[in-house]
Design an enzyme around this catalytic site. Sequence first.
Site, PDB file in Angstrom:
ATOM      1  N   SER A  95       5.756  -0.763  -5.606  1.00  0.00           N
ATOM      2  CA  SER A  95       5.474  -1.085  -4.210  1.00  0.00           C
ATOM      3  C   SER A  95       4.828  -2.453  -4.101  1.00  0.00           C
ATOM      4  CB  SER A  95       4.535  -0.048  -3.592  1.00  0.00           C
ATOM      5  OG  SER A  95       3.197  -0.267  -4.012  1.00  0.00           O
ATOM      6  N   ASP A  96       5.047  -3.116  -2.961  1.00  0.00           N
ATOM      7  CA  ASP A  96       4.188  -4.248  -2.648  1.00  0.00           C
ATOM      8  C   ASP A  96       2.774  -3.698  -2.487  1.00  0.00           C
ATOM      9  OD1 ASP A  96       3.256  -6.752  -2.051  1.00  0.00           O
ATOM     10  OD2 ASP A  96       4.773  -7.170  -0.535  1.00  0.00           O
ATOM     11  N   TRP A  97       1.785  -4.546  -2.655  1.00  0.00           N
ATOM     12  CA  TRP A  97       0.395  -4.096  -2.703  1.00  0.00           C
ATOM     13  C   TRP A  97      -0.024  -3.531  -1.344  1.00  0.00           C
ATOM     14  CZ3 TRP A  97       2.268  -5.285  -6.935  1.00  0.00           C
ATOM     15  CH2 TRP A  97       1.540  -5.370  -8.128  1.00  0.00           C
ATOM     16  N   GLY A  98      -0.226  -2.209  -1.308  1.00  0.00           N
ATOM     17  CA  GLY A  98      -0.631  -1.541  -0.073  1.00  0.00           C
ATOM     18  C   GLY A  98       0.526  -1.133   0.813  1.00  0.00           C
ATOM     19  N   ALA A  99       1.751  -1.123   0.280  1.00  0.00           N
ATOM     20  CA  ALA A  99       2.930  -0.859   1.110  1.00  0.00           C
ATOM     21  C   ALA A  99       3.215   0.619   1.328  1.00  0.00           C
ATOM     22  CB  ALA A  99       4.165  -1.518   0.492  1.00  0.00           C
TER      23      ALA A  99
END
Length: 754
Positions: A230-234
């Site tokens: 995942s993108d960071w915090g996605a």
Amino acid sequence: MTDAINTLVSKMTLEEKTSLCSGQDFWCTPAIKRLNIPSIRMADGPHGLRKQAEAADHLGLNRSIPATCFPTAVTLGSSWDRALLKKIGQALGKECQKEDIQLLLGPGVNIKRTPLCGRNFEYLSEDPYLSSNLAAAYIEGVQLEGVGAVLKHFAVNNQESRRMTLDVNVDERALHEIYLASFETAIKKAKPWGVMSAYNKINGDFASESPWLLTHTLRHEWGFEGVVVSDWGAVNERSAALKAGLDIEMPGNDGRTNNKLITDIKRGDLSETHLDKTAYRVVKLALEADRKKNPQDVDMVAHHQLAYRAALESSVLLKNEQQQLPLKTGQSVALIGALAEQPRIQGGGSSHVNPWQLDRITDLFLNAKSDVGFLYSKGYSLESDDCNETLTREAKAIAQEADVAVIFLGLPESYEVEGADRTHLHLPPNQVQLLQDIANVQNNIVVVLFNGAPIEMPWIDIPNAILECYLGGQALAKAVYDLLLGHANPSGKLAETFPERLEHTPSHLSFVTDSNSIRYAESIHVGYRYYDAKKIAPLFPFGHGLSYTKFQYGDISTNQDHFCAGDTLAISIPIQNIGDRAGKEVIQLYVLPEGQTSAPAGKSLQAFDKVNIAAGDSVTVHLQLNERAFSHYCVEHKTWRIAGGRYQIMIGSASNRIHATTTITVDSTDSLQKKVHRNSTIGEVFAHAERQALMTNWIQTIPKDACVYHIFSEGSEWMVKMSMQLPVRCLANYSADAPTDEALNEIIAKLNAI
């Protein structure tokens, strides 16, 4: 290997398996020491290694270790040079190995839908073919060094405003032909170890929770075998993301979402099979990365030289009237602009690199032993958009005394940065005013640009020459010096269109920053496709770039003039350097369908090559096309199809500068016709010759008093034309003698049998 990994997974506890589904901290996955499963360490970034030495963050706020800062993706895209991107990938892989990094988060291949996107400097192009091919070369280079590349941000992440909640509504054809295509070739050809899911929703589903995107398309259709990060915090909902095919949630969150997975599995809401698949993929990657660890000393001087070469190859000469460039021996030159002293070499945010060496333009020019004399004045401040009369007066003074004024202009970092979109395409007003003021005392002006995306140039008539250097990395200064003095020949070509005005851009009326939903109303008409379709002349077209020499194109030769699915069309064209110095040319091949309504609208880039040609020499460039070059995505049948007919093969030096054309016939793969139903139009039926013949003969059997018979047998031209828009069901209307519903259903069945 497969059996060994399955055995390891079978030995894990539920808690150990779920621990692999997220980071242990900001950058690393957890190790499972009792089973000898190592941790995986990740790091940004696309144009240089960003391994943080201090507290971790995702926006580049804390300083990272010194590393080579290569030109950003917007710059490298303008090189059109696969071999260069591969070398840069290898250099990044070597620096990762030295710092014990297993996954490098890059490259970024999101399409430049609008020049307003604040993160466009991290992306390669507005064109999916160019973007995906350059990304494939970069990935191959990184992974040759035993480090995995993570292709990002998958998918349709084309703006920064509301990026974590935005729902992108895009039609299927545009989704496949433009936005997914930018990823597809890179994944199929280079086989990256990882893919990063984007923040946004796509047609209602978060990218990180879309089984269609992460499993059906990515794994089943494209054959991807790596991990999805995942993108960071996605991640919105962890169990849904796991089911969809997302393997690793980043960053770590002290096991909170892992505990949710355990709860959902024990409750029966989530099958442990999904968890086993993810555990398998993560373990496989961890073991493979560990096996390929090869820490070694890195020749950072060589990497600096590579960064110089990249800046050189990627700079684009936009304008050069009166042969203002290169600068001439004996000239006195005024260097003006704060960006000469503090050049922007990269963008802001998570990709921000701490360069181990940084050459300064003023130092290089003022201390160089040259037959050209230089003086410097700051001219404006980067900390404010307001004009400074003292700085302006000083700049005018040296410009008035010089033979040439070279003015360094561009966008401050605050104008384009991750997390925010631009609101206009203007240069800061103090820079524009300075340019106008200098023009009052000096006619010979060169503008050097440092920016991460297109700008408007209402002042374009002032300078004789414009050199676009984008964000050129730590060795930018020497590249600028050598290009201005003619020690090197510009060879970059724009990988995006420069509009004359923001209002001319394809997404202008549908680009929104104040809503959680956006519709891509321009569909497949992105970048140059839109300008071609609307017949709008851009400021500078896609593929544009001048040289200090001239090239002459010959005629196109092909190995066949009739193409069928499965064939390879071989194309060759001679190119001659008719100037007096060596130079590199980018040969661009576009395909244009002639008249097919279902084929791609307008021309599209389908092949390219960059060649070096000595003065007076000729080379023959060889290119190839496969069936994808003539295909469009068929929404009805959910697959790629070829619309048969005539196609132009166009070769040029820019999207609007075509030098040679030939035409071939291409066979259709549209054997599956559209299904006819009661609401199909007469025109759709008549588009197929056999169906038209059957329908025409059937109409002749209708009683002559029926309205339908009169329309097609005796009706005027306009009446027949209008009738092409009627649905088939109307044939059973309008008069007592019209065909019955039973007769209509019977002919529909016969039409569908064809």
